[in-house]
Scaffold this motif. Structure first.
Motif, PDB file in Angstrom:
ATOM      1  N   MET A 128       0.830  -1.217   0.000  1.00 32.64           N
ATOM      2  CA  MET A 128       0.000   0.000   0.000  1.00 32.64           C
ATOM      3  C   MET A 128       0.858   1.257   0.000  1.00 32.64           C
ATOM      4  SD  MET A 128      -2.639   1.124   2.999  1.00 32.64           S
ATOM      5  CE  MET A 128      -3.459   2.707   3.001  1.00 32.64           C
ATOM      6  N   VAL A 129       1.879   1.279   0.863  1.00 33.89           N
ATOM      7  CA  VAL A 129       2.733   2.462   0.973  1.00 33.89           C
ATOM      8  C   VAL A 129       3.642   2.595  -0.256  1.00 33.89           C
ATOM      9  CG1 VAL A 129       4.531   3.555   2.357  1.00 33.89           C
ATOM     10  CG2 VAL A 129       2.653   2.387   3.488  1.00 33.89           C
ATOM     11  N   LEU A 130       4.040   1.476  -0.848  1.00 35.79           N
ATOM     12  CA  LEU A 130       4.948   1.514  -1.997  1.00 35.79           C
ATOM     13  C   LEU A 130       4.224   1.776  -3.314  1.00 35.79           C
ATOM     14  CD1 LEU A 130       7.318  -1.484  -1.176  1.00 35.79           C
ATOM     15  CD2 LEU A 130       7.756   0.941  -0.829  1.00 35.79           C
ATOM     16  N   LEU A 131       2.910   1.542  -3.345  1.00 29.94           N
ATOM     17  CA  LEU A 131       2.159   1.677  -4.595  1.00 29.94           C
ATOM     18  C   LEU A 131       2.318   3.052  -5.254  1.00 29.94           C
ATOM     19  CD1 LEU A 131       0.289   0.122  -6.501  1.00 29.94           C
ATOM     20  CD2 LEU A 131      -1.659   1.038  -5.224  1.00 29.94           C
ATOM     21  N   PRO A 132       2.278   4.177  -4.517  1.00 21.99           N
ATOM     22  CA  PRO A 132       2.455   5.482  -5.175  1.00 21.99           C
ATOM     23  C   PRO A 132       3.787   5.615  -5.898  1.00 21.99           C
ATOM     24  CG  PRO A 132       1.563   5.779  -2.970  1.00 21.99           C
ATOM     25  CD  PRO A 132       1.938   4.332  -3.086  1.00 21.99           C
ATOM     26  N   PHE A 133       4.860   4.999  -5.374  1.00 23.61           N
ATOM     27  CA  PHE A 133       6.150   5.058  -6.057  1.00 23.61           C
ATOM     28  C   PHE A 133       6.150   4.211  -7.322  1.00 23.61           C
ATOM     29  CE2 PHE A 133       7.107   5.764  -1.528  1.00 23.61           C
ATOM     30  CZ  PHE A 133       7.696   7.024  -1.620  1.00 23.61           C
TER      31      PHE A 133
END
Length: 212
Positions: free
Chosen positions: A1-6
């Motif tokens: 979830m946290v890595l998805l924007p990158f």
């Protein structure tokens, strides 16, 4: 979830409100599970949760307002009363249950007392070393190094030598090369992606190609 924007953030338009609300949820998650909290954390969390829930109802009018979305509204007050959310989130309590379930209980007459005594004795054991002194690694289990091979100093690449020496470490005549190490609970192995620099506006990532 946290890595998805990158991974896909540059593919999504800035004005996409569904995506922006998802980013709010990420911010809420990071603040809630942070090991450190202040009054600013509580204020930011209150505003973010309000904006997220309001936009959620506008963006998804046909979706029911789930209990978890309501529970979120209590997080700021909970953190204000009891400290950082990471210290009292249910994940750690669930993990703790494994300790009690691992033992076969034969007497259930006063199970609460039995589990309490069992837990206290277990905690005392964890805080002491084998010779009865205070444990040096009670809150830190130590680094883990998998089996490897011995490498001579002259076999180490110059780039790796410079990196090691820049930390003030003197390279011995022989060192061990391994395929996997775990430092402070983080595992490093070949082809793992790691954060190299987190001081810039966007973090710099790198991939482990080889050890030494």
């Amino acid at each position: 979830m946290v890595l998805l924007p990158f991974m896909i953030g540059d593919k999504i338009p800035d004005e996409d409100q569904h995506w922006n609300n998802f980013l709010r949820l990420i911010q809420i998650t990071v603040l809630v599970i942070s090991p450190i909290a202040s009054d600013d954390t509580v204020n930011s969390l209150t505003q973010l949760i309000y904006e997220h829930n309001l936009n959620f109802k506008e963006l998804y009018p046909d979706v029911d307002f789930t209990p978890k979305l309501h529970f979120m509204t209590h997080f700021p007050d909970q953190i204000k009363k009891f400290g950082p959310g990471r210290n009292h989130w249910c994940v750690r309590f669930e993990a703790k249950h494994n300790l009690f379930k691992s033992r076969k209980w034969k007497n259930f007459r006063a199970i609460e007392k039995s589990t309490a005594f069992f837990h206290q004795r277990w905690m005392c054991l964890q805080q002491l070393s084998g010779n009865g002194e205070k444990s040096e690694v009670y809150l830190y289990e130590g680094d883990s190094v998998k089996q490897g091979i011995t490498v001579l100093q002259e076999q180490i690449s110059e780039g790796v030598k410079r990196t090691i020496e820049s930390t003030g470490i003197v390279i011995p005549h022989e060192v061990m090369r391994t395929g996997n190490v775990s430092i402070h609970g983080i595992s490093y192995s070949i082809n793992n992606v790691i954060v190299i620099d987190n001081n810039a506006e966007e973090p710099t990532f790198g991939m482990i190609r080889a050890f030494i």
